[in-house]
Design an enzyme around this catalytic site. Structure first.
Site, short mmCIF file in Angstrom:
data_model
loop_
_atom_site.label_atom_id
_atom_site.label_comp_id
_atom_site.label_asym_id
_atom_site.label_seq_id
_atom_site.Cartn_x
_atom_site.Cartn_y
_atom_site.Cartn_z
N LYS A 1 -2.25 7.10 1.06
CA LYS A 1 -1.96 7.44 2.45
C LYS A 1 -0.85 8.49 2.47
O LYS A 1 0.33 8.19 2.67
CB LYS A 1 -1.56 6.17 3.22
CG LYS A 1 -1.76 6.27 4.71
CD LYS A 1 -1.73 4.89 5.31
CE LYS A 1 -1.49 4.90 6.79
NZ LYS A 1 -2.49 5.58 7.59
N GLU B 1 -15.53 6.47 6.14
CA GLU B 1 -14.57 5.90 7.10
C GLU B 1 -14.42 6.85 8.28
O GLU B 1 -15.03 7.92 8.31
CB GLU B 1 -13.20 5.67 6.42
CG GLU B 1 -12.56 6.96 5.93
CD GLU B 1 -11.23 6.77 5.20
OE1 GLU B 1 -10.57 5.74 5.41
OE2 GLU B 1 -10.87 7.67 4.43
N ARG C 1 0.85 -1.21 0.00
CA ARG C 1 0.00 0.00 0.00
C ARG C 1 0.88 1.26 0.00
O ARG C 1 0.58 2.24 -0.67
CB ARG C 1 -0.94 0.00 1.22
CG ARG C 1 -1.86 1.20 1.24
CD ARG C 1 -2.87 1.15 2.35
NE ARG C 1 -2.24 1.29 3.66
CZ ARG C 1 -2.89 1.18 4.82
NH1 ARG C 1 -4.20 0.94 4.81
NH2 ARG C 1 -2.27 1.32 5.97
C1 LIG Z 1 -7.89 7.39 6.85
C2 LIG Z 1 -7.62 5.98 7.32
N1 LIG Z 1 -8.55 5.02 7.09
C3 LIG Z 1 -8.36 3.75 7.50
C4 LIG Z 1 -7.21 3.37 8.17
C5 LIG Z 1 -7.03 1.95 8.63
O1 LIG Z 1 -6.00 1.34 7.93
P1 LIG Z 1 -5.14 0.14 8.53
O2 LIG Z 1 -6.07 -0.95 8.88
O3 LIG Z 1 -4.22 -0.23 7.42
O4 LIG Z 1 -4.44 0.67 9.73
C6 LIG Z 1 -6.23 4.34 8.43
C7 LIG Z 1 -5.00 3.97 9.13
O5 LIG Z 1 -3.99 3.84 8.56
C8 LIG Z 1 -6.43 5.67 7.99
O6 LIG Z 1 -5.51 6.61 8.21
#
Ligand SMILES: Cc1ncc(COP(=O)(O)O)c(C=O)c1O
Length: 350
Positions: free
Chosen positions: A197, A230, A103
């Protein structure tokens, strides 16, 4: 103009700069003087919160927290031209390192940031950094930046991109208490920016602050079409009264590594007859608020039960049974899942 001088500053240490007013800005006369001050600060900290950092601009691993810095002319600092990712270290293993790394590289490609190292070297650096930290439980955070070199907007003339990583000594355990959430009034990022990200987390920070100001744990973003998106640093999932697990589509949000793994593990609950179905779908606020159970899903949680939303109870207002069953599945995977695919052993030297 600042109107007070720090009371802790000793007069004898203070060098006068100009005579504008009585505020004296200290000028460090040597790097050893500054280093001494930083070491003094860190010596007062009982446990080092950051046991190790890697910096490609230094070209190695740093164990001294006083030197864990990023150059001020780094474009990630002054333009937000950087991407990042995390991974949890648990029981001496890095959880889902490859999924997070994939990712990370997708984000960097979308942000037009190249890496100073091939993927295999990035991975090796992270594993060796975890080993150097000696940390058995904590997290690993890493960034790819357009790099240091000037204060322009374009990174074109920069000599090289940069890779930084740090190990954070932090404790976490399975979340068992339910929390309250609110609907965020802070606009969510457009899909292009939400799906990568990148380091521009101001909307996320403001959304979290808004929730805290209203006595909630965090918030829920709803997209412009009225569908659930989210949380500020977590995904969200629902259990309907028909015992379906529903997760919003990933086209406008970050595809969370944890929720994706949860979707892989959840069929176990279908086999046991506890869940009827698992699907990704568009959910309206009304449908979501009427769900039987609701949860946040993210790396260190891994599943956090939600018991109220905008002061309205979710289901019976108690921690959901299926939420905890999903939490158990992910936690079990994090602590004892397959070595190799899910968990990477950290080669500590002692
Ligand atoms: C905006 C956002 N959504 C969802 C997630 C959850 O992602 P992960 O399960 O990879 O930590 C994160 C964390 O990284 C995030 O910053």
């Amino acid at each position: 103009m600042a109107s007070h001088s720090p009371s802790s500053e000793k007069k004898s240490d203070t060098l006068e700069v100009g005579d504008v007013n009585d505020f004296k800005v200290h000028v460090f006369k040597s790097s050893s003087e500054l280093l001494e001050k930083l070491h003094d600060k860190w010596s007062q900290v009982e446990k080092k919160p950051y046991p190790a950092m890697f910096s490609s601009t230094y070209g190695g691993i740093i164990l001294d927290p006083a030197l864990m810095v990023i150059p001020i002319d780094d474009h990630m600092v002054h333009r937000g031209h950087g991407v990042f990712d995390t991974a949890v270290i648990l029981n001496g293993f890095i959880y889902e390192l490859d999924v997070h790394l994939n990712r990370f590289l997708r984000s960097s490609s979308k942000a037009k940031i190249s890496s100073p190292f091939p993927r295999s070297t990035l991975r090796t650096i992270l594993v060796q950094l975890a080993a150097a930290s000696q940390i058995k439980k904590g997290s690993l955070r890493y960034w790819l930046s357009a790099g240091p070199g000037n204060f322009l907007l374009s990174p074109t003339d920069l000599p090289t991109p940069a890779f930084y990583a740090v190990v954070i000594d932090e404790d976490f355990s399975q979340c068992k208490e339910g929390v309250k959430v609110i609907t965020s009034t802070i606009p969510m990022k457009s899909p292009e920016f939400a799906t990568m990200k990148n380091v521009n987390y101001l909307p996320n920070v403001l959304a979290k602050l808004e929730a805290e100001e209203k006595g909630a744990n965090a918030s829920i973003w709803v997209d412009e079409e009225g569908y659930i998106a989210e949380g500020p640093n977590v995904n969200v999932a629902f259990i309907t009264h028909d015992k379906e697990l529903i997760v919003p589509f990933f086209d406008k949000i970050l595809s969370g590594c944890t929720v994706l793994r949860m979707l892989e593990l959840a069929p176990k609950l279908v086999e046991q007859g506890r869940l009827k179905a698992i699907r990704t779908a568009n959910l309206t606020v009304e449908e979501a608020k009427n769900s039987a159970e609701m949860m946040y899903v993210g790396s260190t949680l891994p599943v956090l039960p939600i018991i109220a939303w905008d002061e309205q109870p979710i289901g019976d207002g108690k921690v959901g049974e299926l939420t905890m069953a999903l939490s158990d599945l992910v936690w079990e995977d994090m602590t004892a899942g397959p070595v190799g695919t899910q968990r990477t052993a950290v080669p500590y030297t002692e």
